[in-house]
Design an enzyme around this catalytic site. Structure first.
Site, PDB file in Angstrom:
ATOM      1  N   HIS A 155       0.836  -1.202   0.000  1.00 49.83           N
ATOM      2  CA  HIS A 155       0.000   0.000   0.000  1.00 49.83           C
ATOM      3  C   HIS A 155       0.875   1.258   0.000  1.00 49.83           C
ATOM      4  CE1 HIS A 155      -3.061  -2.856   1.324  1.00 49.83           C
ATOM      5  NE2 HIS A 155      -3.987  -1.926   1.167  1.00 49.83           N
ATOM      6  N   ASN A 187       7.864  -4.281   3.770  1.00 50.49           N
ATOM      7  CA  ASN A 187       6.436  -3.969   3.781  1.00 50.49           C
ATOM      8  C   ASN A 187       5.767  -4.406   5.079  1.00 50.49           C
ATOM      9  OD1 ASN A 187       3.773  -3.265   2.630  1.00 50.49           O
ATOM     10  ND2 ASN A 187       3.488  -5.481   2.519  1.00 50.49           N
TER      11      ASN A 187
END
Length: 346
Positions: A155, A187
């Site tokens: 994201h 991440n």
């Protein structure tokens, strides 16, 4: 290319034409007078000996309507406005060029004074990754591109920043908000700590503005030359580029004093992280870079020169300390939570 003197002559010629137009309007009061057609002023430049000379070989600008009669290649910017963020999508790289957020306690659902939203808060467990059908199919990032690619669907605007409603959270799972990121160590860990740090800045600033920018930075090879090398993932055809780095550029604003609530004190900072596993112990301050470095690498202007020159560095007005949250077996023995600060602060 005509000199500055020629440009001034053109401006003078335009002024003469405008003046002729005014004279024409005035002459209409007397129908018997027929004004002479305006003659455009000649284009003149001054040579090295300061002698005026006519420009006879000046070429008129091309007619773009004629040149682009059968097609306009672009680039076509896909500017996306969502409930919790705005973004620009890069059709060539097939991930965002940048995303932008405005974080407040109220937007994060943490304000003690703001009324609860009418809509039900977002639940990450009810969101799923989706292709963005607003993007033409040939330029769209596909779910299959990430399948067994070895990269996480990272994201750019985290889902945790969009809890205000289920729709807002669902929009963060559109692939136009996603870029390939290394999973373990980035991440799922260090990058997530940085996202949490951005949210925690709402306790220090009334308004927090966050730009997230995928980057492609050069690396010097053994032969001394600098090259940009990156992977491309996709199935059945390579489709999505893998950034070498990611940047977070964060601006915090708060009243300079209780007596001057309309005068804002600004704090600004930029952090560039490699798309690679980063040890939990690495201080965030090791990744501080000038905002101009991010802008130059990305080809973007994130903030005006006035903002950049008058802002304090955010690590001076707020603690640039990350909080590590790991829930695997190795960290559960130590409580799964620790702070990482700058050198000398640990």
């Amino acid at each position: 290319m005509p000199s500055a003197s020629a440009i001034h002559a053109v401006v003078f010629g335009v002024g003469a034409a405008v003046g002729a137009g005014v004279a024409l309007a005035a002459s209409r009061k007397s129908p018997s007078v027929s004004p002479a057609p305006a003659v455009p002023a000649p284009l003149v430049e001054v040579d090295r000996k300061n002698k005026p000379q006519l420009i006879s070989d000046l070429v008129a600008p091309p007619n773009t309507t004629t040149i682009l009669k059968y097609g306009h290649p672009g680039p076509t910017p896909d500017f996306l406005v969502r409930k919790a963020y705005a973004a620009s999508y890069d059709r060539r790289l097939r991930h965002p060029s940048w995303t932008a957020e405005h974080l407040t306690l109220a937007a994060l659902g943490k304000s003690p004074t703001a009324p609860p939203p009418d809509e039900e808060k977002g639940d990450r467990g009810r969101s799923v990754f989706k292709e963005d059908e607003s993007i033409p199919l040939p330029f769209r990032s596909r779910l299959a591109d990430y399948f067994r690619s070895g990269y996480d669907r990272g994201h750019m605007v985290p889902a945790a920043d969009a809890k205000i409603s289920q729709e807002a959270m669902d929009e963060t799972f559109l692939l136009t908000n996603i870029a390939p990121q290394v999973g373990a160590g980035f991440n799922r860990h260090y990058w997530a700590y940085l996202e949490d740090w951005c949210r925690r800045q709402t306790a220090n600033f009334s308004d927090v503005y966050v730009f997230t920018v995928p980057l492609y930075l050069p690396k010097q090879d053994r032969d001394g030359k600098w090259r940009i090398t990156h992977e491309v993932i996709g199935s059945p055809v390579p489709n999505v580029s893998v950034p070498t780095h990611f940047a977070k550029v964060v601006l915090g604003a708060r009243p300079s004093s209780p007596s001057t609530p309309n005068i804002q004190e600004l704090s600004l900072g930029a952090f560039v992280l490699p798309n690679a596993e980063i040890p939990d112990e690495k201080p965030l301050t090791d990744f501080v870079v000038p905002v101009e470095s991010v802008e130059r690498a990305a080809g973007l202007t994130l903030f005006s020169d006035v903002i950049k020159q008058t802002s304090k560095h955010i690590c001076q007005t707020s603690k640039c300390d990350l909080i590590v949250r790991r829930f695997d077996d190795a960290q559960s023995l130590t409580g799964g939570k620790k702070a990482i600060g700058a050198p000398g602060k640990r």
